[in-house]
Design a protein around this motif. Structure first.
Motif, short mmCIF file in Angstrom:
data_model
loop_
_atom_site.label_atom_id
_atom_site.label_comp_id
_atom_site.label_asym_id
_atom_site.label_seq_id
_atom_site.Cartn_x
_atom_site.Cartn_y
_atom_site.Cartn_z
N GLN A 175 2.16 -9.89 1.17
CA GLN A 175 0.88 -9.47 0.57
C GLN A 175 0.17 -8.41 1.42
O GLN A 175 -1.00 -8.55 1.79
N ARG A 176 0.90 -7.35 1.71
CA ARG A 176 0.33 -6.24 2.48
C ARG A 176 0.00 -5.07 1.56
O ARG A 176 0.58 -3.99 1.65
N GLY A 177 -0.92 -5.29 0.66
CA GLY A 177 -1.28 -4.27 -0.32
C GLY A 177 -1.88 -3.04 0.30
O GLY A 177 -1.80 -1.94 -0.28
N TYR A 178 -2.44 -3.14 1.48
CA TYR A 178 -3.07 -1.99 2.13
C TYR A 178 -2.04 -0.95 2.56
O TYR A 178 -2.38 0.20 2.86
N LEU A 179 -0.75 -1.31 2.58
CA LEU A 179 0.31 -0.38 2.94
C LEU A 179 0.98 0.26 1.72
O LEU A 179 1.90 1.06 1.88
N LEU A 180 0.51 -0.10 0.52
CA LEU A 180 1.18 0.36 -0.69
C LEU A 180 1.13 1.87 -0.85
O LEU A 180 2.14 2.51 -1.17
N LEU A 181 -0.03 2.47 -0.64
CA LEU A 181 -0.17 3.91 -0.85
C LEU A 181 0.75 4.69 0.08
O LEU A 181 1.37 5.69 -0.34
N GLU A 182 0.88 4.25 1.32
CA GLU A 182 1.77 4.92 2.25
C GLU A 182 3.22 4.78 1.81
O GLU A 182 4.01 5.72 1.92
N TRP A 183 3.58 3.61 1.26
CA TRP A 183 4.94 3.41 0.74
C TRP A 183 5.21 4.37 -0.41
O TRP A 183 6.29 4.96 -0.50
N ILE A 184 4.25 4.52 -1.30
CA ILE A 184 4.42 5.41 -2.46
C ILE A 184 4.61 6.85 -1.99
O ILE A 184 5.47 7.58 -2.51
N ARG A 185 3.84 7.26 -1.01
CA ARG A 185 3.98 8.63 -0.49
C ARG A 185 5.37 8.86 0.10
O ARG A 185 5.98 9.92 -0.11
N GLN A 186 5.87 7.91 0.85
CA GLN A 186 7.21 8.06 1.42
C GLN A 186 8.28 8.13 0.33
O GLN A 186 9.21 8.92 0.41
#
Length: 300
Positions: free
Chosen positions: A222-233
């Motif tokens: 449940q690390r939703g705060y890292l989602l945007l960075e994952w999408i960018r990669q």
């Protein structure tokens, strides 16, 4: 989300299956190069057998390309040949040789398949002067559980030059996807080794594997705060199916972030909706609304 991610990973494995086949062929060529000089290579020619699925693939390819030359559309060809449009598009965009190899790989493995490499090597070393009974006993000691007649039939095909080429042991896209999507600690040593070989063979599958495992960690922890960075990669250097999955997440970024952060889930509601739909379909056209209401209330 994990199901959609799994579909993107499997599609990536499908698209880059050629990388795995190329590596397997290189390893086979290296094994052939180790055969001592002076021994004639009597292994079967690289010619596909005339099986039903091979012939059907050839005819379908010819029919589709004949209509394409007449400037027929994909939809018109699909209606004329009673095929799905995706099938027509695949036959349009894929070389015949690759289609034939794919058709051959869909054939089930026989009990002798795992021992053909050994038989071919022994046949070559003996320059064809070896009995079927002796080879049968040798592979039986190595775990073969088939009949002696199958071994003799394969040796006869080797002598006649009509035997099928030994298929490279390439894992299916679905199997590779299962290795990637499962937690690493649940893989056996053999599965982990085979996945490593796949990663070494194809950088795109390696990238898809790394991204998939990183996203699975986001979901489980449940690390939703890292989602945007994952999408960018993923959007930067991932294979096309993974980029499509990342774009799908960006379209509903707030909801996905909440799903990967908050402890609440709509799973219970969705389960009840599916249950009601199942009851409704089972009673469609055969019962009244009052009976449907009663069944739903009694099974709540």
């Amino acid at each position: 989300m994990l199901q959609n991610l799994s579909a993107a990973v499997e599609k990536t494995c499908h698209q880059h299956r050629g990388c795995l086949r190329k590596r397997a062929e290189e390893e086979t060529a290296a094994e052939v190069a180790e055969v001592p000089e002076g021994i004639p290579m009597l292994l079967p020619p690289a010619e596909l057998p005339r099986t039903q699925i091979i012939e059907r693939t050839r005819h379908r390819y010819e029919d589709i390309h004949r209509l394409l030359e007449k400037r027929w559309t994909i939809s018109a060809i699909a209606r004329r040949l009673n095929l799905d449009r995706k099938t027509v598009r695949r036959f349009r965009d894929t070389d015949l040789d690759q289609l034939l190899v794919s058709a051959r790989e869909r054939r089930p493995n026989g009990v002798l398949e795992a021992f053909k490499t050994y038989l071919n090597t022994r046949f070559t070393e003996a320059q064809g002067q070896v009995s079927g009974t002796r080879l049968f006993l040798e592979i039986q000691a190595r775990g073969y559980r088939g009949s002696r007649q199958v071994v003799r039939k394969h040796l006869a095909a080797l002598r006649a030059g009509t035997a099928e080429p030994v298929r490279a042991d390439i894992p299916s896209p679905r199997k590779i996807t299962s290795w990637i999507m499962r937690p690493r600690e649940t893989l056996t040593e053999s599965q982990d080794e085979r996945l490593l070989q796949v990663r070494l063979a194809c950088p795109d599958i390696t990238r898809a594997c790394d991204l998939a495992r990183a996203f699975a960690d986001l979901v489980r922890l449940q690390r939703g705060y890292l989602l945007l960075e994952w999408i960018r990669q993923a959007e930067q250097d991932a294979p096309k199916p993974m980029k499509g999955f990342a774009g799908f997440l960006r379209q509903d970024l707030d909801a996905v972030t909440a799903g990967l952060t908050l402890p609440w889930s709509s799973g219970a509601v969705e389960g009840n909706v599916n249950r009601v739909k199942t009851l409704k379909r089972a009673m469609y056209g055969r019962a009244s609304f009052e009976l449907l209401r009663t069944r739903i209330l009694t099974q709540s």
